[in-house]
Structures are given as C-alpha cells and as structure tokens.
Design an enzyme around this catalytic site. Structure first.
Site, mmCIF file in Angstrom:
data_model
loop_
_atom_site.group_PDB
_atom_site.id
_atom_site.type_symbol
_atom_site.label_atom_id
_atom_site.label_comp_id
_atom_site.label_asym_id
_atom_site.label_seq_id
_atom_site.Cartn_x
_atom_site.Cartn_y
_atom_site.Cartn_z
ATOM 1 N N ASN A 1 0.876 -1.167 0.026
ATOM 2 C CA ASN A 1 -0.020 0.055 0.049
ATOM 3 C C ASN A 1 0.764 1.011 -0.060
ATOM 4 O OD1 ASN A 1 -2.976 1.376 0.643
ATOM 5 N ND2 ASN A 1 -1.658 2.172 1.885
ATOM 6 N N GLU A 2 0.773 2.269 -0.906
ATOM 7 C CA GLU A 2 1.482 3.232 -1.263
ATOM 8 C C GLU A 2 2.924 3.241 -0.918
ATOM 9 O OE1 GLU A 2 -1.012 5.782 1.629
ATOM 10 O OE2 GLU A 2 -2.515 6.222 -0.261
ATOM 11 N N CYS B 1 15.775 4.922 2.511
ATOM 12 C CA CYS B 1 16.375 3.924 3.506
ATOM 13 C C CYS B 1 17.885 3.992 3.425
ATOM 14 C CB CYS B 1 15.766 2.607 3.804
ATOM 15 S SG CYS B 1 16.417 1.676 5.083
ATOM 16 N N CYS C 1 20.679 -1.604 2.948
ATOM 17 C CA CYS C 1 20.737 -0.884 1.653
ATOM 18 C C CYS C 1 22.142 -0.441 1.093
ATOM 19 C CB CYS C 1 19.800 0.069 2.025
ATOM 20 S SG CYS C 1 18.121 0.067 1.964
ATOM 21 N N GLU D 1 -8.214 5.057 -4.249
ATOM 22 C CA GLU D 1 -8.852 5.576 -2.913
ATOM 23 C C GLU D 1 -9.035 7.139 -3.251
ATOM 24 O OE1 GLU D 1 -5.890 5.555 0.281
ATOM 25 O OE2 GLU D 1 -5.542 3.600 0.208
#
Ligand SMILES: [Zn+2]
Length: 715
Positions: A181-182, A191, A196, A353
C-alpha cells in the site's frame, strides 16, 4: 465450476483480444466474475472488516449493494489478524467476509499487507526498520517504516502474501490484488541502513561491472573518493560535505529499484498462483520517489490515490498560509491523472482511494462542498479512469485515521456526501460502455523525468528551484483547461505528438537526446526549459558547450547560466511573439544563437540584449529553448502560441476554471466539461452535441452549475 468457467472465460478473452490487437483487456479481467456484471467500471469503496464488528458485516454488504458499489478493496492492513504469530495463519475471518460480500454481488480486491508489519515481527526481527537520512532508525508503531532491501522482511512479506494467494486463488468473488500500500508514501522516502548499503554496492557492481568504470562515471578523483573495493562504497548519509552527485543520483535509482524489486517478488508469486486475477498497486498521486514507469511495468493497470481536499489542507499547513489554491491543486491532480494514464501508454487506470469526506490524521480537511465529490470522480473518469473506489466505506472509531471520514459516519449514519456519491455511481453506470472504453485524445505531451527530478534537489543551483513546481507550471499553462495532454516519461514514444515540452530537463541521456533529435527531424515541435542537458545520465556536467547533446537541434549555445536572487530581469518578445513584456524569475540561461531565431531577449539585467528564448528549424520540425524562468502569463502565451503553430487545436474555448477533456472511440467523440468553480459558468459550444446524462440536444451553449459536470456526445 464457477472458478473454472471464470478462468476459461478469461483465457478466451485474452486470446481474442490479443489476436485482434486491441488494448490490454482490463475490462475482461475486471468483469469476469458475475459479481461485477457487464460494467467496464470498478465503482467501489475501501472496506475494513478487520476494524468492524462481524455482526455488522452483513448489514455493510447489503448497504453497499444498495449504494451501487461493485467492488471493495480489503485486508491491506490486516497482517496481524491474518498471521497472529510467525507461520500461524488465520484466514477464517477474511473468508467469511468475502463470502458475505460475494453473496451481495460485491467483488473483492485483496491487498497484501506488507505496508504495516505486526508487533511480533518487529520484536523478533528489529533490524527490518528503515534508517532515515540522518542515520537514525525509525520505530515500530506506525506504517511504512521498513527497509525495502531487508531480506528477512521481504521473505516474511512474501510468505503472508503467498498464503493469502493460495487461500483465495479460487474463491468466488475475488477478482484481483493490490500489492502492499502506497510505496510512494513516506516522511522519509529513502532508507540508508546497512542492508541498503550492501544492496547498493551490489547494484553498482551489476550496473558498472568494474570499479574503474564506476570511478570514472562518478568522477571519484574529487575529494579522494576513488574506490578500490565495492564494499567501500557509502550511502549518502551526513559526511561533512555534500555527497558525490553521481553517487547520490544512483542511490535514488537504487532505492527506486529496491522498492520495485520488493513489489516484483509478490507480483511473480501472484501471477503464478492467481493467473485469473488482475494485479496492481496504489501510489500516492504524483510523487516521484519511485520510478513509476518501472513500478507499474508488469502490473495489469496503474492505480493511485486521490485526495484533493486533503492535499489542499496539507499545502496550506506546510506553507502556514492559504497558499493551497484550488486551481493549483486541481492542476496537479489533472496532471497526476494524465501521468497515470500515460505510464501504460493510454491504458485506463483506477483510483484506488478517492476522498469521500473530511480527510486527514492529526488535522483534517473540511467536508467537500456540494458537488465536489461528484466533480472529482468525473475528473478521474474524464482523464481515463476505469474505476473509482471511495475511501472509505465506514469511518474508523479507533486508530490514527479516525478522522479520515468515509461514506458512513462514526455512528454509521450517511455522511453529508452520501447521496451525491450514490448518484454519481448511478450516473457513471449509465454513461455506457462506448464512452467508458474510449481513448483519451492528446496531441501534446509534457515530459516528466525521474532522473531530473532526483538530480535537481541534489544541486538545485537556486534554493527556490525545484522540479515538480516547474513541471506543474508548464502543464497548467500549456492548457489551463487541462485538455489533451499526456504526461510522459523518457523512453516513451514521441511520435504521436505534435508538440513535446520538457520543463527543467536537467539530465539528458544519449538515448533521450536521440529520441528528441528524431522527433524534431520528423516534424515535431520540441520545447525545452532552462538547464537543458546540463548533466549526463551519470550526473556529470557535460564537457561540451551547453545544451550539450542537443546543441545542433536547438541551434544555440548557452553562454552563461545565472541564478537570480534579487530583482527580476525583464523579457521582451519579438517577431511572431511580439506582445507584452514579461519577467524572468529565479533562473536565466543566456543564449547565443547559431542557427536559431531569437523570440525574446533579456532587459533590465547585466545580460540585457542577450537572447532569452530561441526557435530553431531542424529537419522538418522546430526546437524552442526557453532560457528564462518566465512569469506564468508569459509562459502561457508562449506555450499556447507554440502549440497552435504546431497544429494543436483547442476543441472549445472555455472560461477559466472549466476543465475539458475529449475521449473517442471509432467515429464517436465525447467531451467532458467540468466546472471547478463554485459559481455557474456558461460554455459556448462550437458544435452541437447531446447531453449524455439527460439525452437533451445542445446546440449553442450550456450552463455548468457550480462544481457541475456535463458529458456531451459530439456530432
Ligand atoms: Zn534499508
């Protein structure tokens, strides 16, 4: 039997559509289950049975069906309920919810839950959290606080998604998936953790192959940064001086890649386990932390979220003023819709949405005014949406989004917008299949370039210069009615367009330069903003005079580039553009024409008399260099004049605040007219048409009420 029939139908539909060369068969996918019927629209709501007492589920489904909803999206934040402890799954509650919804002919889009891990996960694996740009770890308790590279988090995210997929692959009523989601939502969009860092080092090894090539590409001789081992490569955390620009741009690319590959793991699994379902994800409108062309490349269609009132409130809050004008917000939203459509070359998109009431967390926007909810829904469809899901069905009574109001209020009574949204769904279903499956008509394109959007903030050159406002300003002035524009990314085919404009095109690769050269050579009009091609794709400054790779196409040399901190140079137009003088804001490229004609010069400036805007004939086309950061009025006059010269025709002159799009299929054309102002406005028609909602003939003019919408079938 039902599931087998559905799969057979889909395979047949896919084969037929593929054989006759039609566009992606999204409708077939979306409408395969009997729950949705024959409508080429997904008109739904985001629903949270996980946050609602089970005793209310039946009533919810009945009310939704009565409201006209065809589908819901559920479960994207329900990881803790679906996997109460590691490896122990409980989908009983979700199955019961899906069965109730299906009984009421409401189809289900399932969300995989990796945007919000449960507490047991972060307690057991504390190193899955993101590290922000200051080197500080985020903390559990919110959402979107995990690292996109972390292998443990990826494994656990894939495990819950796989269990969901296996459980619901053949469940009647389930039609598709939203991954996570998003992805594009974050207070801290990158990050910088050690995972990473290792991921970036490996990504750089794959990209460059050798340290010699990497050191050359980044120019690491500066500040003694030559790397002799890939393990020495840092991430751009605070380091007593700005990072290497090449490394910093590549780190943005790596972070985009990490998120896309995170999604890709779930996509690969879903495609295999649920071949009959569609798969997408939802981003947050036009936010450029992730290359969305890559994000959606394998997905069936683009989906994103749309909260006009919330964005306005947010802009006012950030500026601590009433700066968030509706004109600016709706321009950004129209541009977002046009990008969403263009990311997959014109294929329809879904608003996963859509604002349905007061929206926000700590502070919230007011209830949309009467007509605005309908207007925003039509705006999406007018720009190419095939679906709109209102967020959310009922309003939460606990949690961080208690004040993100839905279709039902806290006491489950209808919200102030309830009747308006229900009426809108009814109207959209009545528009008919032809119009909803038609193609958006665009002769012009605005280039939105992720590399430039990421490279500009690394070294903006002026503290007030940023990428997105420049792109928005060019989009909004090229067509104030937001008519007929695609928003494309580098790599897109330029040949369908009469005019292509590129605001702040800071980074230009050889491949992009070649595409632009071919486009102009073949007769197109290319309009570049200042800083054209100042950087190559490695974020090194080019060693040739600017505009670097496109100097011959533009027919100019950039003599100097100047950030403006005090005063505003004047800009005097000449020749075909003779008219009122303009001003130059925060940046001036000083142009020396070789073969180009001068369209405007600077005045009241140390570079007075020098060229500010030029136009060059190249091949069969034209290349225009806009060296000045023009005031909005002058920019609008310039871009519209150039568009008209390129053969772009405005279908209709509309009053300020009226938005207009045209969609066509076969020989039929439909015009959407939307009034973004609270007062009524009159639109004079060039050709007669039929009001699709009332069936009434219209010949001379139509009256749009405040926030009113009309859909005309032309001819
Ligand atoms: Zn990380």
């Amino acid at each position: 039997m039902q599931a087998i029939k559905r799969r057979d139908f889909l395979h047949g539909a896919l084969a037929t559509v593929g054989a006759i060369g039609l566009r992606d068969p999204i409708w077939a996918l979306a409408n395969a289950p009997n729950a949705v019927g024959a409508l080429p629209l997904l008109l739904g709501a985001d629903y949270y049975p996980d946050q609602t007492p089970e005793s209310l589920w039946e009533e919810d489904a009945r009310m939704m069906a009565d409201f006209g909803i065809t589908n819901v999206r559920i479960a994207e934040f329900a990881w803790g309920l679906m996997e109460p402890s590691e490896g122990k799954f409980d989908f009983g509650w979700l199955r019961r919810s899906v069965e109730i919804l299906h009984k009421h002919n409401i189809a289900v889009i399932l969300g995989t839950p990796s945007a919000a891990p449960p507490p047991w996960l972060t307690a057991k694996y504390p190193d899955v959290v993101e590290v922000n740009a200051h080197g500080e770890p985020l903390h559990p308790g919110g959402r979107r606080f995990t690292c996109p590279t972390n292998k443990t988090y990826r494994k656990l995210s894939l495990a819950i998604a796989t269990e969901m997929a296996r459980t619901f692959a053949e469940t009647p009523g389930v039609i598709g998936w939203q991954i996570d989601n998003e992805f594009t939502l974050s207070d801290s969009p990158r990050c910088y953790c050690n995972f990473c860092r290792a991921g970036f080092q490996e990504w750089a090894r794959q990209k460059y192959g050798s340290l010699e090539k990497l050191n050359r590409a980044w120019g690491t001789a500066f500040w003694s940064q030559t790397y002799t081992d890939f393990a020495q490569i840092p991430v751009p955390l605070p380091s007593g001086g700005d990072p290497n620009p090449g490394l910093a741009l590549d780190y943005n690319r790596y972070q985009s890649y990490a998120n896309v590959s995170f999604l890709d793991e779930q996509w690969t699994m879903l495609r295999k386990v649920c071949p009959q379902h569609f798969v997408t994800t939802n981003n947050v409108g036009l936010i450029d932390y992730i290359n969305e062309r890559d994000l959606y490349a394998k997905l069936d269609f683009v989906a994103f979220d749309n909260y006009p009132g919330f964005f306005k409130m947010l802009m006012e809050q950030q500026a601590n003023s009433e700066a968030g004008s509706w004109d600016a917000i709706l321009t950004m939203i129209a541009m977002s819709h046009d990008l969403g459509r263009s990311l997959k070359d014109g294929k329809p998109f879904v608003i996963m949405e859509e604002q349905s009431g007061k929206a926000g967390q700590r502070t919230f926007s007011p209830q949309p005014e009467k007509g605005q909810l309908r207007l925003w829904t039509y705006q999406a469809v007018a720009h190419g949406a095939m679906g709109v899901n209102y967020f959310r069905w009922d309003t939460a009574t606990s949690g961080a989004e208690e004040y993100w109001h839905g279709i039902l209020q806290h006491d489950r009574s209808p919200s102030p917008g309830f009747d308006e949204m229900r009426q809108t769904l009814k109207e959209l279903k009545a528009l008919g299949r032809d119009v909803l499956e038609s193609q958006y008509v665009a002769d012009a394109a605005v280039i939105f370039d992720y590399d430039s959007s990421w490279a500009v903030p690394i070294q903006p050159g002026h503290f007030r210069l940023s990428y997105l406002p420049q792109v928005t300003a060019w989009y909004g002035t090229l067509s104030p009615s937001h008519t007929g524009i695609d928003v494309i990314v580098p790599g897109a085919d330029l040949s369908p367009y009469k005019i292509v404009v590129a605001p702040l095109p800071y980074v230009v690769s050889q491949a992009q330069a070649d595409r632009i050269r071919t486009f102009v050579k073949n007769g197109g009009t290319f309009v570049a903003g200042f800083r054209l091609g100042a950087k190559n794709e490695f974020s090194q400054i080019v060693r040739t005079p600017l505009p670097g790779l496109l100097r011959d196409v533009m027919g100019v040399t950039v003599e100097d580039y100047v950030p403006i901190y005090s005063g505003k140079p004047g800009v005097t137009f000449s020749g075909a553009l003779a008219g009122p003088d303009g001003t130059c804001g925060i940046w001036a490229d000083i142009l020396q024409p070789s073969s180009a004609e001068v369209l405007a010069t600077y005045t009241n400036f140390s570079h007075a008399g020098k060229a500010a805007i030029t136009r060059n004939s190249f091949g069969k086309g034209k290349a225009v260099y806009v060296g000045a950061d023009l005031d909005p009025t002058s920019l609008a006059r310039l871009l519209r004049s150039l568009a008209a010269s390129a053969g772009v025709q405005t279908p209709l002159e509309v009053p300020p605040g009226v938005e207009m799009t045209v969609r066509q299929a076969g020989g039929k054309r439909w015009m959407f007219l939307m009034n973004n102002k609270p007062d009524a406005q009159t639109v004079k028609l060039a050709k007669p048409g039929t009001d699709l909602l009332t069936g009434r003939a219209r010949s001379e003019s139509i009256e749009l009420s405040g926030y009113g919408v009309q859909v005309l079938q032309l001819g």
